[in-house]
Design an enzyme around this catalytic site. Structure first.
Site, PDB file in Angstrom:
ATOM      1  N   ARG A 129      25.934 -19.470 152.645  1.00 60.04           N
ATOM      2  CA  ARG A 129      25.852 -18.712 151.367  1.00 60.04           C
ATOM      3  C   ARG A 129      26.244 -17.250 151.508  1.00 60.04           C
ATOM      4  NH1 ARG A 129      21.329 -22.007 150.746  1.00 60.04           N
ATOM      5  NH2 ARG A 129      21.891 -23.785 149.450  1.00 60.04           N
ATOM      6  N   LYS A 151      38.699  -9.496 147.121  1.00 59.03           N
ATOM      7  CA  LYS A 151      39.167 -10.788 146.603  1.00 59.03           C
ATOM      8  C   LYS A 151      39.453 -11.680 147.799  1.00 59.03           C
ATOM      9  CE  LYS A 151      41.223  -9.920 142.095  1.00 59.03           C
ATOM     10  NZ  LYS A 151      42.463  -9.940 141.294  1.00 59.03           N
ATOM     11  N   GLU A 193      54.249  -4.440 147.396  1.00 52.39           N
ATOM     12  CA  GLU A 193      52.953  -4.038 146.804  1.00 52.39           C
ATOM     13  C   GLU A 193      52.872  -2.508 146.697  1.00 52.39           C
ATOM     14  OE1 GLU A 193      51.249  -6.341 145.448  1.00 52.39           O
ATOM     15  OE2 GLU A 193      51.052  -8.132 146.710  1.00 52.39           O
ATOM     16  N   LYS A 230      44.367   1.693 145.503  1.00 52.42           N
ATOM     17  CA  LYS A 230      43.690   0.390 145.370  1.00 52.42           C
ATOM     18  C   LYS A 230      42.184   0.593 145.221  1.00 52.42           C
ATOM     19  CE  LYS A 230      43.119  -4.141 145.773  1.00 52.42           C
ATOM     20  NZ  LYS A 230      43.554  -5.362 146.342  1.00 52.42           N
ATOM     21  N   GLU A 240      37.271  -7.318 137.783  1.00 53.01           N
ATOM     22  CA  GLU A 240      38.408  -7.546 136.871  1.00 53.01           C
ATOM     23  C   GLU A 240      37.948  -8.006 135.495  1.00 53.01           C
ATOM     24  OE1 GLU A 240      41.797  -9.205 139.010  1.00 53.01           O
ATOM     25  OE2 GLU A 240      42.584  -9.960 137.113  1.00 53.01           O
ATOM     26  N   ARG A 245      41.600  -3.497 136.754  1.00 55.50           N
ATOM     27  CA  ARG A 245      42.035  -4.189 137.972  1.00 55.50           C
ATOM     28  C   ARG A 245      43.177  -5.155 137.679  1.00 55.50           C
ATOM     29  NH1 ARG A 245      38.462  -6.313 143.115  1.00 55.50           N
ATOM     30  NH2 ARG A 245      40.283  -6.948 144.302  1.00 55.50           N
ATOM     31  N   ASN A 249      47.955  -6.877 138.890  1.00 58.62           N
ATOM     32  CA  ASN A 249      48.708  -8.134 138.786  1.00 58.62           C
ATOM     33  C   ASN A 249      50.135  -7.910 138.296  1.00 58.62           C
ATOM     34  OD1 ASN A 249      46.460  -9.606 139.590  1.00 58.62           O
ATOM     35  ND2 ASN A 249      45.679  -9.753 137.497  1.00 58.62           N
ATOM     36  N   HIS A 252      52.905 -10.265 139.256  1.00 62.44           N
ATOM     37  CA  HIS A 252      52.315 -11.401 139.972  1.00 62.44           C
ATOM     38  C   HIS A 252      52.329 -12.714 139.185  1.00 62.44           C
ATOM     39  CE1 HIS A 252      51.340  -8.482 142.965  1.00 62.44           C
ATOM     40  NE2 HIS A 252      50.612  -9.318 143.676  1.00 62.44           N
ATOM     41  N   HIS A 256      53.745 -15.224 141.651  1.00 65.61           N
ATOM     42  CA  HIS A 256      52.941 -16.323 142.220  1.00 65.61           C
ATOM     43  C   HIS A 256      53.586 -17.684 141.942  1.00 65.61           C
ATOM     44  CE1 HIS A 256      48.789 -14.126 142.598  1.00 65.61           C
ATOM     45  NE2 HIS A 256      49.568 -13.935 143.638  1.00 65.61           N
ATOM     46  N   HIS A 269      55.025 -13.647 150.634  1.00 69.12           N
ATOM     47  CA  HIS A 269      54.358 -13.241 149.396  1.00 69.12           C
ATOM     48  C   HIS A 269      55.066 -12.042 148.749  1.00 69.12           C
ATOM     49  CE1 HIS A 269      51.107 -12.469 146.577  1.00 69.12           C
ATOM     50  NE2 HIS A 269      51.058 -11.219 146.998  1.00 69.12           N
TER      51      HIS A 269
HETATM   52  P1  NAD Z   1      50.531 -12.984 156.550  1.00 63.93           P
HETATM   53  O1  NAD Z   1      49.105 -12.782 156.823  1.00 63.93           O
HETATM   54  O2  NAD Z   1      51.038 -14.369 156.512  1.00 63.93           O
HETATM   55  O3  NAD Z   1      51.386 -12.146 157.590  1.00 63.93           O
HETATM   56  C1  NAD Z   1      52.794 -12.236 157.584  1.00 63.93           C
HETATM   57  C2  NAD Z   1      53.320 -12.682 158.940  1.00 63.93           C
HETATM   58  O4  NAD Z   1      53.209 -11.597 159.851  1.00 63.93           O
HETATM   59  C3  NAD Z   1      52.567 -13.841 159.582  1.00 63.93           C
HETATM   60  O5  NAD Z   1      53.500 -14.654 160.257  1.00 63.93           O
HETATM   61  C4  NAD Z   1      51.683 -13.159 160.624  1.00 63.93           C
HETATM   62  O6  NAD Z   1      51.377 -13.985 161.716  1.00 63.93           O
HETATM   63  C5  NAD Z   1      52.545 -12.014 161.049  1.00 63.93           C
HETATM   64  N1  NAD Z   1      51.827 -10.841 161.525  1.00 63.93           N
HETATM   65  C6  NAD Z   1      50.739 -10.265 160.959  1.00 63.93           C
HETATM   66  N2  NAD Z   1      50.454  -9.118 161.577  1.00 63.93           N
HETATM   67  C7  NAD Z   1      51.346  -8.979 162.576  1.00 63.93           C
HETATM   68  C8  NAD Z   1      51.579  -7.981 163.557  1.00 63.93           C
HETATM   69  N3  NAD Z   1      50.843  -6.863 163.579  1.00 63.93           N
HETATM   70  N4  NAD Z   1      52.569  -8.175 164.440  1.00 63.93           N
HETATM   71  C9  NAD Z   1      53.362  -9.285 164.367  1.00 63.93           C
HETATM   72  N5  NAD Z   1      53.209 -10.239 163.449  1.00 63.93           N
HETATM   73  C10 NAD Z   1      52.224 -10.087 162.556  1.00 63.93           C
HETATM   74  O7  NAD Z   1      50.952 -12.339 155.154  1.00 63.93           O
HETATM   75  P2  NAD Z   1      50.746 -10.935 154.454  1.00 63.93           P
HETATM   76  O8  NAD Z   1      52.049 -10.621 153.876  1.00 63.93           O
HETATM   77  O9  NAD Z   1      50.062  -9.952 155.310  1.00 63.93           O
HETATM   78  O10 NAD Z   1      49.755 -11.301 153.275  1.00 63.93           O
HETATM   79  C11 NAD Z   1      50.138 -12.187 152.249  1.00 63.93           C
HETATM   80  C12 NAD Z   1      48.907 -12.846 151.688  1.00 63.93           C
HETATM   81  O11 NAD Z   1      48.031 -11.835 151.134  1.00 63.93           O
HETATM   82  C13 NAD Z   1      49.196 -13.808 150.577  1.00 63.93           C
HETATM   83  O12 NAD Z   1      48.468 -14.987 150.758  1.00 63.93           O
HETATM   84  C14 NAD Z   1      48.707 -13.095 149.336  1.00 63.93           C
HETATM   85  O13 NAD Z   1      48.308 -13.981 148.315  1.00 63.93           O
HETATM   86  C15 NAD Z   1      47.560 -12.307 149.886  1.00 63.93           C
HETATM   87  N6  NAD Z   1      47.159 -11.141 149.076  1.00 63.93           N
HETATM   88  C16 NAD Z   1      45.852 -11.008 148.786  1.00 63.93           C
HETATM   89  C17 NAD Z   1      45.409  -9.920 148.061  1.00 63.93           C
HETATM   90  C18 NAD Z   1      43.950  -9.733 147.806  1.00 63.93           C
HETATM   91  O14 NAD Z   1      43.594  -8.831 147.043  1.00 63.93           O
HETATM   92  N7  NAD Z   1      43.083 -10.502 148.411  1.00 63.93           N
HETATM   93  C19 NAD Z   1      46.337  -8.958 147.640  1.00 63.93           C
HETATM   94  C20 NAD Z   1      47.682  -9.123 147.966  1.00 63.93           C
HETATM   95  C21 NAD Z   1      48.091 -10.226 148.700  1.00 63.93           C
HETATM   96  N1  GLY Z   2      45.667  -7.860 144.586  1.00 61.72           N
HETATM   97  C1  GLY Z   2      45.033  -7.866 143.317  1.00 61.72           C
HETATM   98  C2  GLY Z   2      43.643  -7.386 143.321  1.00 61.72           C
HETATM   99  O1  GLY Z   2      43.096  -7.078 144.348  1.00 61.72           O
HETATM  100  O2  GLY Z   2      43.027  -7.328 142.294  1.00 61.72           O
END
Ligand code: NAD
Ligand code: GLY
Length: 366
Positions: A129, A151, A193, A230, A240, A245, A249, A252, A256, A269
């Site tokens: 939990r 998130k 972003e 942010k 949101e 917030r 988007n 997005h 998405h 992404h």
């Molecule tokens: P990711 O975590 O897949 O990283 C991209 C690639 O880089 C992967 O292959 C990873 O292994 C590699 N990598 C990461 N750090 C590295 C480093 N320091 N050196 C070498 N390789 C490295 O993707 P991302 O682009 O970081 O994140 C995308 C994700 O984030 C999506 O799923 C998206 O939906 C999510 N997201 C979430 C929010 C939120 O508010 N929670 C906001 C924006 C995006």
């Molecule tokens: N990436 C969108 C949010 O955090 O609200």
């Protein structure tokens, strides 16, 4: 001798009892244990969740640093890439946490990009939990966006981020030295972003972004500036509910849908969001007051980071619309769509109809 480089000030995310600091600077992994121990002095066992690219590079330093302050870390590695952001990988991570004997007094460290932050945070939010977690983002995208704001979640096969919770981290450590190993494509995707933040909140950041693209900018300053944007938005509207917030988007809704339609991992992404940003900016010229000149400026900035701005021909409009309709931004058949009045001034519009989205997709093919 040049003066010593001053460490960037941490960003404080003020959320009352859920407040936390985002440390941003260089060479922070070695002292991660001390930082975490200050925050969670009574917790010992922890899971360090990472992926198959990041683990071999940084897990040893993180584990050593945690052990040095008496913590008992267990490493859990999932395959790199968006496909690991799934219910089945969550189950596997949670199962490992049980096998390692983690309990309600344990915590989790998410070491990696946005995929690991979202997956690790989600596992922390539901394990017994809810247990605390620390974000250690290692991509540009995760440092400026996903590690801040709480998130967490995973994808379903056809729809992004469909299952998840709000669960704020207790601490965020953004070590820019980890970006040295980031491949160029992953480096570039993070700027989607950053450009989004400039579009919705800070037109003056365009120059700083351009400077970084030309190799003469201050990357620590730029990342810190984005974390502050942010943080301010999350502070204003943590769950949101009032629309602030939702501005995050921007780009997005179609982004998405394009990401899911391509098949997770085909387009990064940030690449899918780049296409979504162009579509949303174009719609802003049609429905809101964004000028054609500002629209061209946004597209030019995306191109500067080799981000895609043209939708490949094999994306079918009906498939994209079917996926878009499942998005959380569709409510009772209406779309909450973010538009720009001008760069730096965004709002949530209810005037965007499905027909407009189809027109934007046609425009993206040009
Ligand atoms: P990711 O975590 O897949 O990283 C991209 C690639 O880089 C992967 O292959 C990873 O292994 C590699 N990598 C990461 N750090 C590295 C480093 N320091 N050196 C070498 N390789 C490295 O993707 P991302 O682009 O970081 O994140 C995308 C994700 O984030 C999506 O799923 C998206 O939906 C999510 N997201 C979430 C929010 C939120 O508010 N929670 C906001 C924006 C995006
Ligand atoms: N990436 C969108 C949010 O955090 O609200």
């Amino acid at each position: 001798m040049p003066p010593p480089v001053q460490p960037a000030l941490p960003v404080f995310v003020n959320l009352g009892p859920r407040s936390y600091l985002v440390q941003v600077g260089r060479d922070l992994l070695k002292t991660l244990g001390e930082e975490v121990n200050q925050k969670l002095p009574d917790r010992v066992k922890c899971a360090v969740v990472t992926d198959s690219n990041v683990g071999p590079l940084y897990a040893e330093t993180v584990i050593k640093s945690l052990r040095a302050v008496g913590k008992e870390p267990h490493l859990i590695t999932v395959p790199a890439g968006e496909s690991s952001k799934s219910l089945s990988w969550s189950e596997s991570v949670l199962g490992e946490m049980v096998r390692f004997g983690l309990d309600r007094k344990s915590f989790l460290v998410a070491l990696g990009g946005g995929v690991i932050g979202d997956l690790g945070g989600f596992c922390a939010s539901i394990y017994q939990r809810g247990i605390p977690y620390v974000q250690v983002p290692t991509t540009v995208l995760s440092q400026v966006d996903s590690s801040v704001g709480g998130k967490t979640g995973v994808n379903l096969p056809d729809a992004k981020n469909m299952v998840g919770c709000f669960h704020q981290p207790v601490h965020v450590i953004a070590d820019l030295d980890t970006l040295n190993s980031l491949p160029k494509r992953e480096w570039n995707e993070g700027f989607a972003e950053i450009i989004k933040h400039a579009c919705i909140r800070d037109a003056s950041m365009f120059t700083a972004i351009q400077d970084v693209a030309e190799g003469k900018g201050d990357i620590v300053g730029l990342i810190r500036r984005n974390i502050a944007i942010k943080a301010a938005i999350v502070e204003a509207d943590e769950y949101e509910t009032i629309g602030t917030r939702a501005l995050l988007n921007f780009g997005h809704t179609l982004g998405h849908a394009i990401e899911a339609a391509a098949g997770y991992g085909k387009l990064l992404h940030g690449e899918a969001i780049s296409l979504g940003l162009r579509a949303a900016a174009w719609l802003s010229t049609q429905i809101a007051e964004l000028t054609a000149e500002d629209y061209e400026h946004i597209v030019a900035l995306l191109k500067l980071f080799d981000l895609p701005v043209r939708l490949p021909d094999d994306f079918d409009t009906e498939t994209l619309m079917r996926i878009a309709r499942m998005d959380k931004k569709f409510e009772n058949g209406k779309i909450r769509f973010v538009l720009l009045r001008k760069i730096g001034d965004a709002y949530v519009s209810k005037d965007v109809l499905e027909g407009h989205l189809k027109q934007a997709l046609d425009e993206l093919r040009k």
